[in-house]
Enzyme design. Structure first.
Site, PDB file in Angstrom:
ATOM      1  N   GLU A 225       0.807  -1.233   0.000  1.00  0.00           N
ATOM      2  CA  GLU A 225       0.000   0.000   0.000  1.00  0.00           C
ATOM      3  C   GLU A 225       0.837   1.278   0.000  1.00  0.00           C
ATOM      4  O   GLU A 225       0.410   2.310   0.510  1.00  0.00           O
ATOM      5  CB  GLU A 225      -0.973   0.005   1.174  1.00  0.00           C
ATOM      6  CG  GLU A 225      -2.038  -1.079   1.076  1.00  0.00           C
ATOM      7  CD  GLU A 225      -3.098  -0.967   2.152  1.00  0.00           C
ATOM      8  OE1 GLU A 225      -2.873  -0.268   3.160  1.00  0.00           O
ATOM      9  OE2 GLU A 225      -4.173  -1.581   1.980  1.00  0.00           O
TER      10      GLU A 225
ATOM     11  N   GLU B 190      -6.667  -7.780  -1.047  1.00  0.00           N
ATOM     12  CA  GLU B 190      -7.286  -7.526   0.261  1.00  0.00           C
ATOM     13  C   GLU B 190      -8.686  -6.984   0.032  1.00  0.00           C
ATOM     14  O   GLU B 190      -8.909  -6.164  -0.864  1.00  0.00           O
ATOM     15  CB  GLU B 190      -6.487  -6.491   1.096  1.00  0.00           C
ATOM     16  CG  GLU B 190      -5.167  -6.967   1.640  1.00  0.00           C
ATOM     17  CD  GLU B 190      -4.525  -5.924   2.553  1.00  0.00           C
ATOM     18  OE1 GLU B 190      -5.249  -5.130   3.189  1.00  0.00           O
ATOM     19  OE2 GLU B 190      -3.281  -5.897   2.629  1.00  0.00           O
TER      20      GLU B 190
END
Length: 795
Positions: free
Chosen positions: A445, A506
């Site tokens: 991320e 995710e």
């Protein structure tokens, strides 16, 4: 050397390989015909959390230190509501070494599989260097500092603080790293020239002429004598030799190899160019090869012998599988067949001991993911994980996306150098695992950083041309440098794929934390959120599939989670017991693997704001019949087919039936019968009495090895008369342990939503161990464990 001689000479090595592949306890010492000796040094350590001044000196008196066995956590912690500063300190480990006489004239290394977070290593008071990193292996050469005539003491200062110069640190991260020497340690005694690594690459596996390219990396020491070197390699299936090849290196010009960890300590990381001291042998004419796939994870071994002037000087082995795995514009292809990926992310942490769990426990997580949850892929979020876990993935047919340490933050150039080094170490440690199908080479991320991610991709591709790379991001407006666009997407509906090779890595997770003791409406909504994402993933072949956040609840920093240092993001709790959403993952398997009926509820009348209504049931049956016993035997109250109108893309949609009318006036026991092609396939019952009827104790194993580390989970459960968990049972269970073992966990331990677990860790003496677990109302349950003798450590 011919095949018969090599088989005869490598018997010890082959035995050790078998042990290593299926090991659940610490490895035994082993010596090969060529003279390589591996000596585990996990017992006999002395530990002090204060790191006293002068503690690394040879003459320092450590008699007052604690005696510990590796894997070891630097401090035992509560399972929640603790301060993470509790484990962020510098500690000291010391161990006296028994260097074998046979090591004289050879090279000796100490190999660490994982120490959190920075390790400064000393031998006999001499500082060998510092290794920065908690998730990747490292080694230091001891050769020039060994006292062959006297005492030798290895000392390790372990800095478990969150140092900004080491990935994943530099900013706050959403997980805890804990501390200590939490993975195994070995001494390695080798010849002056030895096999530094082996990369065995199956190629052309779907053709009539599969081959294995065996790249052998040599390390030639400063005292090497001139002489012709030769390599001999064999491919084996069990004890059967499939093929062999020889390569002669006349008048070697091998460049001396400087230990890479000394390079890191000096601040100069090794280049990412191809390794200069490598030689490739090709094993061919293999005949019929059994492919590695999800249902048949067939494994082979590659054995290599290095000889000098005709005499063996080293031997090594690697386990491989023949499979073609690639992400395509039409999804993920395994051996030419498109497979929709359904998996979960995994943190390798556990209650009380953080990451310091041995082989058996690490392997158990793979068993849970593959056999209990029926997933086909796992992501090692957010770091390389235990080799024992990866070995189990190989053996079980569980695919792996493995990634480097990190969480959103990118540090300065020196920090990035360490991250690139993490790529190199991850790939070189794990490149033979058939289960690994994708290298994660981006900090989870993180924002774009062109130069940095050019380096991480180039490093992975230079080392391993057989696998693609991915980079985990949470925004689509991202520079795409990898082979597969891997994307965390917590919204719904999901964003459409913007690249041909697209994998969701995710979802759900932090957007809907759910505890096992939450009310029915939240548990059902948690399940639905996982269902709807997978339904969309199945709607478009360009989605390769999805890896949900996450498998197990985990400890985290104070600014994350639910205020008690836990992220309740898992489909299982931190003891690896299921929430209802886990049942959905399990139900997505083919009924030939297992017939599944998993209600997304606990059977209680008044747990909804409007009493009980919709019954959501995850199942791979094609028809369900619902019965309720109002006191006169079970009566049919409804039949239902999969809800294909709502979940129109799933191969096995869940069922939904409203039972409000059936229970508006009367309540009773529930029975669900599942049918396949008109035949009863499974029947499950749930009590309507609302009474805690039984207390059960369920160990994963009852035989352990008395090595001081081997451990197994013991699940505790309060159930109804049919074995279904009682969600609101919270009684404290009191334990008594008899015999040479210890409890890892609270004593007493209060059940959480009717369940929980402790671990039993073996001592170093064989014998019988009896665990008594006393429930205050339902009596005592006992389990007997057998501790078998361990192989003594020789160093």
């Amino acid at each position: 050397m011919n095949r018969r001689d090599f088989l005869k000479n490598s018997t010890t090595l082959a035995a050790a390989t078998s042990i290593a592949t299926t090991a659940v306890a610490q490895a035994a010492p082993r010596t090969t015909k060529g003279g390589r000796t591996i000596l585990p040094i996990n017992r006999g350590w002395r530990y002090n959390p204060k790191n006293p001044k002068g503690g690394t000196a040879l003459a320092f008196d450590d008699a007052h230190f604690d005696k510990v066995v590796i894997p070891h956590t630097n401090v035992m912690l509560p399972w929640h509501s603790f301060d993470e500063a509790t484990y962020t300190f510098v500690s000291l480990y010391r161990r006296e070494l028994r260097i074998p006489a046979s090591a004289a004239g050879k090279r000796v290394f100490v190999d660490f599989e994982g120490v959190m977070t920075a390790s400064t290593v000393y031998l006999n008071g001499k500082k060998l260097g510092e290794y920065r990193g908690g998730f990747t292996p490292f080694s230091f050469e001891l050769t020039d500092h060994i006292n062959h005539a006297g005492r030798n003491v290895l000392a390790v200062e372990v800095d478990s603080t969150e140092r900004a110069d080491i990935p994943p640190f530099g900013n706050e991260i959403d997980y805890l790293t804990f501390g200590g020497i939490y993975r195994e340690v070995n001494l390695r005694v080798v010849a002056d020239t030895f096999l530094e690594n082996i990369h065995a690459r199956p190629i052309h596996v779907l053709t009539d002429a599969p081959k294995v390219e065996v790249e052998c990396f040599l390390d030639r020491g400063p005292k090497s004598k001139p002489g012709a070197l030769s390599l001999y390699a064999e491919l084996r299936k069990g004890a059967t030799v499939i093929a062999a090849a020889t390569h002669t290196i006349e008048a070697p010009t091998v460049t001396p190899h400087h230990p890479q960890d000394a390079d890191q300590a000096a601040g100069a990381l090794p280049p990412v160019t191809p390794y200069p001291n490598s030689y490739t042998l090709t094993l061919e004419k293999l005949g019929k090869i059994d492919l590695w796939d999800l249902d048949h994870p067939n494994l082979y071994t590659v054995h290599v012998q290095l000889s000098e002037n005709g005499a063996p000087i080293d031997e090594e082995t690697r386990t491989i599988g023949f499979r073609e795995a690639m992400f395509t514009d039409g999804g993920f292809s395994l051996n030419g067949k498109i497979i929709k990926l359904r998996g979960l992310d995994r943190h390798q942490t556990f209650p009380w001991v953080g990451q310091a769990m041995p082989a058996r426990v690490q392997r158990q997580d793979a068993i849970i993911l593959r056999r209990d949850l029926r997933t086909n892929i796992v992501r090692t979020s957010h770091y390389p994980q235990s080799r024992h876990f990866l070995d189990a993935c190989d053996e079980l047919g569980l695919l792996v996306l493995e990634e480097i340490p990190g969480w959103q933050h990118i540090g300065d150039k020196a920090w990035q150098d360490v991250a690139v080094d993490n790529v190199r170490r991850m790939v070189r440690r794990d490149w033979n695992h058939p289960s690994i199908v994708l290298w994660g080479v981006r900090i989870n991320e993180s924002r774009d950083n062109h130069d940095f991610y050019v380096r991480t991709n180039a490093t992975a591709h230079a080392l391993d041309t057989s696998r693609q790379t991915g980079g985990i991001r949470y925004f689509q407006e991202s520079e795409f440098l990898e082979d597969v666009f891997t994307m965390n997407d917590f919204g719904f509906p999901l964003k459409p794929p913007i690249h041909g090779k697209y994998l969701n890595t995710e979802f759900v997770g932090h957007t809907f934390p759910t505890k096992t003791f939450d009310d029915l409406e939240r548990l059902r909504e948690h399940t639905i959120r996982h269902i709807r994402v997978h339904n969309q993933l199945w709607s478009d072949p360009q989605y390769a599939g999805g890896i949900g956040w996450c498998a197990f609840d985990y400890n985290t920093h104070g600014n994350f989670g639910s205020g008690d240092r836990i992220c309740y993001h898992g489909v299982m709790d931190m003891w690896r017991t299921p929430k209802p959403a886990a049942g959905f993952y399990k139900s997505m398997c083919d009924p030939s693997e297992e017939v599944v009926i998993e209600p997304a509820f606990y059977w209680s009348r008044g747990d909804e704001s409007t009493l009980f209504g919709d019954a959501l049931i995850s199942s791979n049956c094609d028809h369900l019949k619902i019965y309720i016993d109002y006191g006169k035997g079970f009566q049919l109250v409804g039949e239902v087919d999969p809800d294909r109108a709502k979940w129109d893309h799933l191969p096995y949609p869940p069922f939904n039936i409203n039972l409000g009318k059936a229970v508006s006036d009367h309540w009773g026991d529930l029975r669900i019968d599942g049918y396949l092609k008109g035949k009863l396939a499974l029947s499950k019952k749930y009590s309507g009495k609302g009474i805690d009827q039984a207390f059960v104790v369920l160990p994963d194993d009852t035989t352990l090895v008395a090595d001081g580390a081997d451990s197994t989970r013991v699940v505790l459960r309060c159930t109804d008369e049919f074995g279904a968990p009682r969600q609101f049972a919270t009684e404290a269970i009191q334990f008594t342990l008899e015999g040479p073992a210890q409890i890892v966990g609270d004593n007493p331990f209060s059940l959480v939503a009717g369940t929980g677990a402790i671990w039993i860790r073996a001592g170093e003496a064989p014998g019988k161990v009896t665990l008594h677990a006393k429930h205050p109302h339902l009596g005592t349950q006992s389990v007997v464990f057998t501790l078998t003798p361990s192989v003594p450590e020789l160093a």
